[in-house]
Design a protein around this motif. Structure first.
Motif, PDB file in Angstrom:
ATOM      1  N   GLN A   1      45.613  19.342  44.006  1.00 33.27           N
ATOM      2  CA  GLN A   1      44.873  20.617  44.399  1.00 33.27           C
ATOM      3  C   GLN A   1      45.768  21.903  44.772  1.00 33.27           C
ATOM      4  OE1 GLN A   1      41.935  20.732  44.000  1.00 33.27           O
ATOM      5  NE2 GLN A   1      40.746  21.768  45.786  1.00 33.27           N
ATOM      6  N   VAL A   2      45.227  22.989  44.364  1.00 33.69           N
ATOM      7  CA  VAL A   2      46.351  24.257  44.406  1.00 33.69           C
ATOM      8  C   VAL A   2      45.274  24.915  45.401  1.00 33.69           C
ATOM      9  CG1 VAL A   2      47.052  26.134  43.841  1.00 33.69           C
ATOM     10  CG2 VAL A   2      47.297  23.766  42.366  1.00 33.69           C
ATOM     11  N   GLN A   3      45.848  25.642  46.566  1.00 34.72           N
ATOM     12  CA  GLN A   3      45.212  26.495  47.512  1.00 34.72           C
ATOM     13  C   GLN A   3      45.984  27.964  47.422  1.00 34.72           C
ATOM     14  OE1 GLN A   3      45.113  24.513  51.314  1.00 34.72           O
ATOM     15  NE2 GLN A   3      42.771  24.244  50.831  1.00 34.72           N
ATOM     16  N   LEU A   4      45.312  29.043  47.314  1.00 32.88           N
ATOM     17  CA  LEU A   4      45.878  30.096  47.034  1.00 32.88           C
ATOM     18  C   LEU A   4      45.395  31.226  48.205  1.00 32.88           C
ATOM     19  CD1 LEU A   4      44.821  30.224  43.381  1.00 32.88           C
ATOM     20  CD2 LEU A   4      47.016  29.693  44.115  1.00 32.88           C
ATOM     21  N   VAL A   5      46.577  32.012  48.493  1.00 34.23           N
ATOM     22  CA  VAL A   5      46.649  32.781  49.359  1.00 34.23           C
ATOM     23  C   VAL A   5      47.115  34.169  49.076  1.00 34.23           C
ATOM     24  CG1 VAL A   5      46.847  33.618  51.972  1.00 34.23           C
ATOM     25  CG2 VAL A   5      46.348  31.109  51.275  1.00 34.23           C
ATOM     26  N   GLU A   6      46.358  35.342  48.782  1.00 30.14           N
ATOM     27  CA  GLU A   6      46.975  36.459  48.314  1.00 30.14           C
ATOM     28  C   GLU A   6      47.468  37.341  49.734  1.00 30.14           C
ATOM     29  OE1 GLU A   6      43.296  35.792  45.778  1.00 30.14           O
ATOM     30  OE2 GLU A   6      43.672  35.672  47.809  1.00 30.14           O
ATOM     31  N   SER A   7      47.974  38.420  49.406  1.00 25.59           N
ATOM     32  CA  SER A   7      48.438  39.350  50.510  1.00 25.59           C
ATOM     33  C   SER A   7      48.810  40.407  49.616  1.00 25.59           C
ATOM     34  CB  SER A   7      49.557  38.741  51.416  1.00 25.59           C
ATOM     35  OG  SER A   7      50.841  38.344  50.630  1.00 25.59           O
ATOM     36  N   GLY A   8      49.193  41.536  50.399  1.00 24.32           N
ATOM     37  CA  GLY A   8      49.853  42.698  50.002  1.00 24.32           C
ATOM     38  C   GLY A   8      48.717  44.032  49.545  1.00 24.32           C
ATOM     39  N   GLY A   9      47.484  43.985  49.738  1.00 25.82           N
ATOM     40  CA  GLY A   9      46.480  44.751  49.452  1.00 25.82           C
ATOM     41  C   GLY A   9      46.673  45.879  50.412  1.00 25.82           C
ATOM     42  N   GLY A  10      46.042  47.027  50.374  1.00 28.70           N
ATOM     43  CA  GLY A  10      45.816  47.908  51.256  1.00 28.70           C
ATOM     44  C   GLY A  10      45.449  49.101  50.557  1.00 28.70           C
ATOM     45  N   LEU A  11      45.776  50.331  51.354  1.00 25.43           N
ATOM     46  CA  LEU A  11      45.351  51.808  50.751  1.00 25.43           C
ATOM     47  C   LEU A  11      46.543  52.552  50.371  1.00 25.43           C
ATOM     48  CD1 LEU A  11      43.313  54.252  50.941  1.00 25.43           C
ATOM     49  CD2 LEU A  11      44.014  54.715  53.372  1.00 25.43           C
ATOM     50  N   VAL A  12      46.531  53.193  49.340  1.00 29.00           N
ATOM     51  CA  VAL A  12      47.571  53.652  48.675  1.00 29.00           C
ATOM     52  C   VAL A  12      46.956  55.161  47.978  1.00 29.00           C
ATOM     53  CG1 VAL A  12      47.600  52.523  46.534  1.00 29.00           C
ATOM     54  CG2 VAL A  12      49.591  53.683  47.299  1.00 29.00           C
ATOM     55  N   GLN A  13      47.860  56.019  48.080  1.00 29.37           N
ATOM     56  CA  GLN A  13      47.473  57.310  47.149  1.00 29.37           C
ATOM     57  C   GLN A  13      47.542  56.998  45.453  1.00 29.37           C
ATOM     58  OE1 GLN A  13      49.598  60.567  48.756  1.00 29.37           O
ATOM     59  NE2 GLN A  13      47.766  60.866  50.163  1.00 29.37           N
ATOM     60  N   ALA A  14      46.799  57.870  44.884  1.00 29.67           N
ATOM     61  CA  ALA A  14      46.889  57.838  43.520  1.00 29.67           C
ATOM     62  C   ALA A  14      48.315  58.082  43.053  1.00 29.67           C
ATOM     63  CB  ALA A  14      45.871  58.608  42.851  1.00 29.67           C
ATOM     64  N   GLY A  15      48.801  57.411  41.991  1.00 32.28           N
ATOM     65  CA  GLY A  15      50.402  57.398  41.695  1.00 32.28           C
ATOM     66  C   GLY A  15      51.018  56.545  42.190  1.00 32.28           C
ATOM     67  N   GLY A  16      50.722  55.900  43.407  1.00 33.98           N
ATOM     68  CA  GLY A  16      51.474  55.237  44.321  1.00 33.98           C
ATOM     69  C   GLY A  16      51.826  53.772  43.694  1.00 33.98           C
ATOM     70  N   SER A  17      52.305  52.787  44.369  1.00 31.51           N
ATOM     71  CA  SER A  17      52.605  51.428  44.040  1.00 31.51           C
ATOM     72  C   SER A  17      52.208  50.373  44.919  1.00 31.51           C
ATOM     73  CB  SER A  17      54.100  51.239  43.597  1.00 31.51           C
ATOM     74  OG  SER A  17      54.677  52.162  42.564  1.00 31.51           O
ATOM     75  N   LEU A  18      51.808  49.131  44.549  1.00 36.02           N
ATOM     76  CA  LEU A  18      51.704  48.078  45.706  1.00 36.02           C
ATOM     77  C   LEU A  18      52.211  46.927  44.867  1.00 36.02           C
ATOM     78  CD1 LEU A  18      48.077  48.502  47.224  1.00 36.02           C
ATOM     79  CD2 LEU A  18      50.303  48.611  48.321  1.00 36.02           C
ATOM     80  N   ARG A  19      52.620  45.910  45.768  1.00 33.54           N
ATOM     81  CA  ARG A  19      52.837  44.539  45.153  1.00 33.54           C
ATOM     82  C   ARG A  19      52.163  43.402  45.928  1.00 33.54           C
ATOM     83  NH1 ARG A  19      58.405  41.010  44.722  1.00 33.54           N
ATOM     84  NH2 ARG A  19      58.307  40.634  46.805  1.00 33.54           N
ATOM     85  N   GLY A 116      41.720  32.344  45.126  1.00 35.60           N
ATOM     86  CA  GLY A 116      42.244  32.753  46.218  1.00 35.60           C
ATOM     87  C   GLY A 116      40.843  33.591  46.869  1.00 35.60           C
ATOM     88  N   GLN A 117      40.872  33.976  48.020  1.00 36.58           N
ATOM     89  CA  GLN A 117      39.993  34.696  48.889  1.00 36.58           C
ATOM     90  C   GLN A 117      39.850  36.044  48.603  1.00 36.58           C
ATOM     91  OE1 GLN A 117      42.980  34.023  50.248  1.00 36.58           O
ATOM     92  NE2 GLN A 117      43.435  36.154  51.170  1.00 36.58           N
ATOM     93  N   GLY A 118      40.953  36.573  47.878  1.00 33.73           N
ATOM     94  CA  GLY A 118      41.080  38.035  47.415  1.00 33.73           C
ATOM     95  C   GLY A 118      41.872  38.904  48.479  1.00 33.73           C
ATOM     96  N   THR A 119      42.467  40.360  47.810  1.00 31.91           N
ATOM     97  CA  THR A 119      42.757  41.102  48.972  1.00 31.91           C
ATOM     98  C   THR A 119      42.391  42.390  48.483  1.00 31.91           C
ATOM     99  OG1 THR A 119      44.996  42.068  49.779  1.00 31.91           O
ATOM    100  CG2 THR A 119      45.117  41.036  47.294  1.00 31.91           C
ATOM    101  N   ARG A 120      42.052  43.293  49.144  1.00 30.04           N
ATOM    102  CA  ARG A 120      41.533  44.573  48.863  1.00 30.04           C
ATOM    103  C   ARG A 120      42.511  45.629  48.653  1.00 30.04           C
ATOM    104  NH1 ARG A 120      36.281  45.961  49.153  1.00 30.04           N
ATOM    105  NH2 ARG A 120      35.862  44.207  50.318  1.00 30.04           N
ATOM    106  N   VAL A 121      42.470  46.243  47.563  1.00 27.79           N
ATOM    107  CA  VAL A 121      43.016  47.503  47.063  1.00 27.79           C
ATOM    108  C   VAL A 121      42.355  48.788  46.825  1.00 27.79           C
ATOM    109  CG1 VAL A 121      44.600  48.380  45.351  1.00 27.79           C
ATOM    110  CG2 VAL A 121      44.985  45.865  45.903  1.00 27.79           C
ATOM    111  N   THR A 122      42.791  49.955  47.810  1.00 25.11           N
ATOM    112  CA  THR A 122      41.946  51.006  47.734  1.00 25.11           C
ATOM    113  C   THR A 122      42.985  52.015  47.233  1.00 25.11           C
ATOM    114  OG1 THR A 122      40.379  50.176  49.384  1.00 25.11           O
ATOM    115  CG2 THR A 122      40.616  52.704  49.091  1.00 25.11           C
TER     116      THR A 122
END
Length: 125
Positions: A1-19, A116-122
């Protein structure tokens, strides 16, 4: 069984980066194909990127090709999604997913076994 946990989402301006990161549990993580999907409000879940067990084979959705990069570190049981040149239309909840069979990289949600449960990116304009 595999459990998955995401992280790293957030708010960023257009043209920016996230990991984004996805930490997995389970002793057989290195045998799983991994993927990222996303779901925007009112839309179906969409394939973003996939990677095989070794990291030697990757596949991307057309809307993110050339901007996003998927990678994995099996020693850390983690898969990453580097997102560059972000656009407002990239705004969504991003989900990490795994499948036991990694001979192909399918784009259908039905092909994946664990989520996973998901991480929000805006992305603001």
């Amino acid at each position: 069984q595999v459990q998955l946990v995401e992280s790293g989402g957030g708010l960023v301006q257009a043209g920016g980066s996230l990991r984004l990161s996805c930490a997995a549990s389970g002793r057989t993580f290195s045998l799983y194909g991994m993927g990222w999907f996303r779901q925007a409000p009112g839309k179906e879940r969409e394939f973003v990127a996939g990677i095989n067990w070794s990291g030697g084979n990757t596949y991307y959705g057309d809307s993110v090709k050339g901007r996003f990069t998927i990678s994995r570190d099996n020693t850390k049981k983690t898969v990453y999604l580097q997102m560059n040149s972000l656009k407002p239309e990239d705004t969504a909840v991003y989900y990490c997913t795994a499948r036991r069979d990694d001979t192909t990289i399918p784009i259908s949600t039905d092909a994946y076994d664990h989520w996973g449960q998901g991480t929000r990116v805006t992305v603001s304009s």
